[in-house]
Design a protein around this motif. Structure first.
Motif, short mmCIF file in Angstrom:
data_model
loop_
_atom_site.label_atom_id
_atom_site.label_comp_id
_atom_site.label_asym_id
_atom_site.label_seq_id
_atom_site.Cartn_x
_atom_site.Cartn_y
_atom_site.Cartn_z
N GLY A 264 87.39 54.05 23.27
CA GLY A 264 87.47 53.15 22.12
C GLY A 264 88.87 53.11 21.52
N GLY A 265 89.81 53.83 22.13
CA GLY A 265 91.18 53.88 21.60
C GLY A 265 91.54 55.31 21.27
N GLY A 266 91.12 55.77 20.09
CA GLY A 266 91.35 57.16 19.71
C GLY A 266 92.64 57.32 18.92
N GLN A 267 92.53 58.03 17.82
CA GLN A 267 93.73 58.30 17.02
C GLN A 267 93.62 59.69 16.42
N ASN B 91 101.24 77.10 23.60
CA ASN B 91 102.30 76.37 22.91
C ASN B 91 102.41 74.92 23.36
N LEU B 92 101.23 74.34 23.62
CA LEU B 92 101.17 72.93 23.99
C LEU B 92 100.40 72.17 22.91
N ASP B 93 100.64 70.86 22.86
CA ASP B 93 99.82 69.97 22.06
C ASP B 93 99.12 68.98 22.96
N VAL B 94 97.90 68.59 22.56
CA VAL B 94 97.25 67.42 23.16
C VAL B 94 96.93 66.50 22.00
N LEU B 95 96.91 65.19 22.25
CA LEU B 95 96.58 64.28 21.15
C LEU B 95 95.06 64.16 21.07
N GLY B 96 94.50 64.62 19.96
CA GLY B 96 93.07 64.49 19.75
C GLY B 96 92.80 64.04 18.34
N GLY B 97 91.51 63.95 18.02
CA GLY B 97 91.10 63.54 16.69
C GLY B 97 91.09 64.71 15.73
N GLY C 226 89.79 57.89 5.60
CA GLY C 226 90.71 57.18 6.49
C GLY C 226 91.92 57.98 6.86
N HIS C 227 92.76 57.28 7.59
CA HIS C 227 93.94 57.90 8.15
C HIS C 227 95.09 56.93 7.99
N LEU C 228 96.10 57.27 7.19
CA LEU C 228 97.31 56.47 7.18
C LEU C 228 98.14 56.96 8.36
N VAL C 229 98.24 56.15 9.38
CA VAL C 229 98.97 56.53 10.59
C VAL C 229 99.25 55.25 11.36
N ASN C 230 100.35 55.21 12.08
CA ASN C 230 100.63 54.07 12.95
C ASN C 230 100.83 54.54 14.38
N PRO C 231 99.78 54.38 15.23
CA PRO C 231 99.92 54.79 16.63
C PRO C 231 100.99 53.99 17.37
N TYR D 88 102.95 60.25 19.33
CA TYR D 88 102.51 60.15 20.73
C TYR D 88 101.63 58.94 21.03
N GLY D 89 101.28 58.13 20.04
CA GLY D 89 100.56 56.89 20.32
C GLY D 89 99.05 56.99 20.18
N VAL D 90 98.38 56.07 20.86
CA VAL D 90 96.93 55.97 20.82
C VAL D 90 96.34 57.06 21.72
N GLY D 91 95.13 57.53 21.42
CA GLY D 91 94.47 58.52 22.27
C GLY D 91 94.44 58.07 23.72
N SER D 92 94.12 56.80 23.93
CA SER D 92 93.99 56.29 25.30
C SER D 92 95.33 56.27 26.04
N ASP D 93 96.45 56.22 25.31
CA ASP D 93 97.76 56.25 25.97
C ASP D 93 97.98 57.56 26.72
N GLN D 94 97.20 58.59 26.35
CA GLN D 94 97.41 59.92 26.93
C GLN D 94 96.75 60.08 28.29
N ALA D 95 95.81 59.17 28.62
CA ALA D 95 95.01 59.37 29.84
C ALA D 95 95.84 59.12 31.08
N VAL D 96 95.65 59.97 32.08
CA VAL D 96 96.38 59.88 33.33
C VAL D 96 95.44 59.53 34.48
N SER D 97 94.18 59.93 34.35
CA SER D 97 93.21 59.66 35.42
C SER D 97 91.79 59.89 34.90
N PHE D 98 90.85 59.16 35.48
CA PHE D 98 89.43 59.37 35.18
C PHE D 98 88.66 59.50 36.49
N ASP D 99 87.62 60.31 36.51
CA ASP D 99 86.62 60.26 37.57
C ASP D 99 85.38 59.62 36.94
#
Ligand SMILES: Cc1cc2nc3c(=O)[nH]c(=O)nc-3n(C[C@H](O)[C@H](O)[C@H](O)COP(=O)(O)OP(=O)(O)OC[C@H]3O[C@@H](n4cnc5c(N)ncnc54)[C@H](O)[C@@H]3O)c2cc1C
Ligand SMILES: *[C@@H]1O[C@H](CO)[C@@H](O)[C@H](O)[C@H]1NC(C)=O
Ligand SMILES: *[C@@H]1O[C@H](CO)[C@@H](O)[C@H](O)[C@H]1NC(C)=O
Ligand SMILES: *[C@@H]1O[C@H](CO)[C@@H](O)[C@H](O)[C@H]1NC(C)=O
Ligand SMILES: *[C@@H]1O[C@H](CO)[C@@H](O)[C@H](O)[C@H]1NC(C)=O
Ligand SMILES: *[C@@H]1O[C@H](CO)[C@@H](O)[C@H](O)[C@H]1NC(C)=O
Length: 591
Positions: A250-253, A230-236, A463-468, A260-271
């Motif tokens: 590259g951003g991500g939508q 019962n969770l969501d993640v923001l993906g394509g 296309g995608h009509l959406v405003n991140p 929830y914004g741009v795909g990249s807004d979701q990132a918390v950490s990278f290795d």
């Protein structure tokens, strides 16, 4: 007409990409310029050196043989024909999950120089009328099928020490061809597929938890696991796109970007494995400049991401509907105009419209309205339907459906025929701003019509009509290193130019010219206050630095130069790539 009706029967659309043609390194560099070592150079590592690399990576190094070689008499002088295996390759070619598993081939076959393609109609190779030769094309000779960060470190160190070009590949989705390249060592991340959920709260006030994924994970791997909790993640929208590679860099939508914004807004950490071979963590405490740059600031250029952590959210209910406009000539385009010019009415409610369009046929399947009630949805969409009716435009609208969570809508309503791989298409695109739709929306629809009329039957749109930026504002670009237009977008759009089969090198160049100089120009002129999504555009976009990144470019370029001063990593039209070009002899050289 439907996309699928325009394409060869076996080819749906478009889980795939496109390769920068070698010749486009238009300026021939001076003879003195430095190049990466290529297989035809004496500096190319010896067989012994490759074997010792193979030992370091526990036998994960392969010499690339294109999967379609089994449909041809031979590859590199070795007999390869195997009709039974060829039938399997032909059957799987449009299966993007199968394609993602391949070591090197790009999903848009244009970027391999269409080499060793199977005949999808006849079940054997080559496609009718194409040469019966399976060549290296633009494919790399070697790939590491990495299963750990250590394998990636070994690959980066080997390439740096021997001055080799590196290509990082996860799924091969890149429709701009950045995940394939001649003469490179491919570092394939697709086998890093761990997924770990954590419901610990973040210190930034985020109310959900997180998910940490390996670099090979695709949305179809993580979505069902998240939905089951019962969770969501923001993906394509495409299930076989990777989460930690080009998408976030590259951003991500996606369908939930309006809340929830741009795909990249979701990132918390990278290795990340850096150019010097170090494996580091980048987050808001450690290497925070790199962390920011990896959030939208350029794909395949700062390092090799080995794993990434993203926010998760408690599920929200969603409402969906499908709209199809099938009409002719002026009436069709009037219907498109009525729908398109009201984009802000949908996006300001957090909605997302995923559409495909060809002259005479617009399919919006689906409209997604996260966290709206049916009544709220109808309040926005009923006036649209009333206007289409009043204009006597032929359309059909499905019943409005509501679902307890996004995953249920995704499984029930999505148009799935566009998730295939293996077509040869030339791509362009534009991230059309709210301002342009507001001030010149009729002109943008007229531009789409002009593009379609220019090469009848050969130009399609998606296309995608959406405003991140609807809910997540970031006026100073502190969260993500993305073009400011991302926060004021109405339509993230691609157009496809379909070439005839078996083009020769000159014909391919002409197709590229049409995309960049004719079709792209019409759209650019119609949208002066817009930008381009660096994953969904023309690889030959003029002034790509400002088109893709706008005012953040100088800052991301500085970070590139700090973390990779020797240009160990290079991806065309990605941050910091301007000092190098692929020459007509396919070598990557300084310009
Ligand atoms: C059918 C289709 C639908 C799509 N739908 C959406 C969508 O809904 N929303 C959206 O935002 N985008 C969408 N895209 C675009 C997609 O985000 C990009 O094509 C993206 O670059 C794919 O990333 P990948 O890692 O899966 O692919 P790849 O082709 O393997 O890689 C893409 C780029 O990322 C680099 N890269 C990959 N992995 C790493 C890594 N671990 N470290 C560093 N660099 C890496 C590669 O070098 C390359 O430059 C879609 C594409 C297709 C073909
Ligand atoms: C690497 O080693 C593995 C296992 O020994 C072997 O199967 C593979 O062919 C080797 N790769 C190359 C390029 O020699
Ligand atoms: C697509 O490819 C995947 C991976 O190889 C495979 O598991 C799946 O069965 C294939 N789908 C079809 C319809 O063949
Ligand atoms: C690319 O394809 C064209 C057309 O088949 C061919 O003439 C050319 O030699 C190919 N180039 C490479 C590098 O394979
Ligand atoms: C969903 O809508 C409710 C009611 O309007 C609101 O309180 C809540 O914050 C919304 N959730 C999200 C994630 O937007
Ligand atoms: C409405 O369109 C149809 C064809 O799509 C046409 O036959 C009919 O005359 C039109 N009616 C009006 C009132 O324009």
């Amino acid at each position: 007409m439907k996309w699928t009706a325009v394409l060869p029967a076996a080819l749906a659309l478009p889980c795939h990409g496109y390769q920068p043609l070698a010749r486009d390194g238009s300026a021939s560099p001076p003879a003195s310029s430095q190049c990466k070592c290529s297989p035809v150079d004496s500096c190319w590592p010896s067989t012994q050196k490759w074997s010792s690399l193979n030992q370091t990576v526990s036998g994960r190094l392969i010499k690339v043989v294109p999967p379609g070689a089994v449909c041809y008499p031979s590859f590199n002088g070795i007999p390869t024909a195997d009709p039974a295996k060829c039938a399997v390759v032909a059957a799987q070619w449009t299966n993007s999950t199968w394609m993602a598993d391949q070591p090197t081939i790009p999903m848009t076959t244009h970027f391999s120089n269409n080499t060793c393609e199977p005949n999808l109609v006849g079940g054997g190779g080559p496609p009718a009328g194409c040469p019966d030769q399976c060549l290296q094309g633009f494919l790399s000779p070697y790939a590491i099928l990495a299963e750990s960060a250590n394998h990636i470190k070994a690959g980066v160190n080997f390439a740096r020490q021997h001055n080799l070009r590196i290509v990082i590949r996860n799924t091969g989705h890149d429709f701009m061809g950045r995940s394939s390249g001649w003469g490179a060592l491919v570092i394939n991340t697709h086998r890093l597929n761990s997924i770990e959920f954590d419901n610990k709260k973040l210190s930034d006030g985020h109310t959900g938890g997180t998910v940490k994924i390996g670099a090979g994970v695709m949305f179809q791997d993580v979505y069902p696991k998240a939905w089951a909790k019962n969770l969501d993640v923001l993906g394509g929208e495409c299930p076989t796109v990777g989460m930690a590679g080009g998408f976030v860099q590259g951003g991500g939508q996606g369908p939930l970007s309006g809340i929830y914004g741009v795909g990249s807004d979701q990132a918390v950490s990278f290795d990340v494995v850096l150019a010097n071979g170090d494996l580091v963590t980048a987050n808001d405490k450690k290497n925070s400049d790199l962390f920011w740059a990896l959030k939208g600031g350029g794909m395949g250029t700062f390092g090799v991401v080995t794993s990434a952590t993203f926010k998760t959210y408690p599920k929200v209910p969603v409402v969906g509907m499908t709209l199809i406009i099938a009409d002719q000539g002026d009436k069709f385009w009037e219907g498109v105009r009525i729908w398109y010019t009201q984009a802000s009415k949908y996006t300001e409610k957090g909605m997302y419209h995923w559409y495909s369009m060809a002259d005479g046929f617009l399919q919006v399947q689906p409209m997604v309205a996260p966290n709206l009630t049916v009544a709220e949805f109808n309040a926005v969409i009923n006036p649209l339907l009333a206007q289409l009716t009043a204009a006597n435009v032929s359309f059909t609208a499905s019943p409005v459906q509501s679902f307890p969570k996004f995953g249920d809508l995704y499984n029930a309503m999505w148009e799935k025929t566009h998730w295939a791989s293996g077509a040869s298409i030339h791509w362009g695109g534009r991230m059309v701003s709210q301002r342009d739709v507001r001030e010149r929306g009729d002109g943008i629809v007229a531009a789409y019509r002009a593009m379609s009329d220019k090469y009848p039957g050969q130009v399609l749109f998606g296309g995608h009509l959406v405003n991140p930026g609807n809910k997540v504002k970031d006026p100073q670009q502190k969260i993500s290193a993305v073009h400011p237009v991302w926060r004021d977008t109405a339509d993230i759009e691609v157009f496809l130019y379909l070439p005839p089969p078996c083009q020769n090198t000159e014909q391919k160049a002409e197709s590229e010219r049409r995309v960049t100089r004719e079709l792209g120009e019409i759209l650019r002129n119609a949208t002066p206050y817009s930008a381009v999504y660096p994953n969904e555009g023309d690889i030959n976009e003029p002034n790509w630095q400002s088109a893709f990144w706008g005012s953040v470019y100088p800052k991301v370029l500085k970070i590139k130069n700090k973390y990779d001063p020797e240009d160990v990593f290079w991806a065309k039209a990605s941050t910091g790539s301007e000092g190098w070009a692929v020459r007509s002899d396919l070598k990557l050289c300084k310009v």
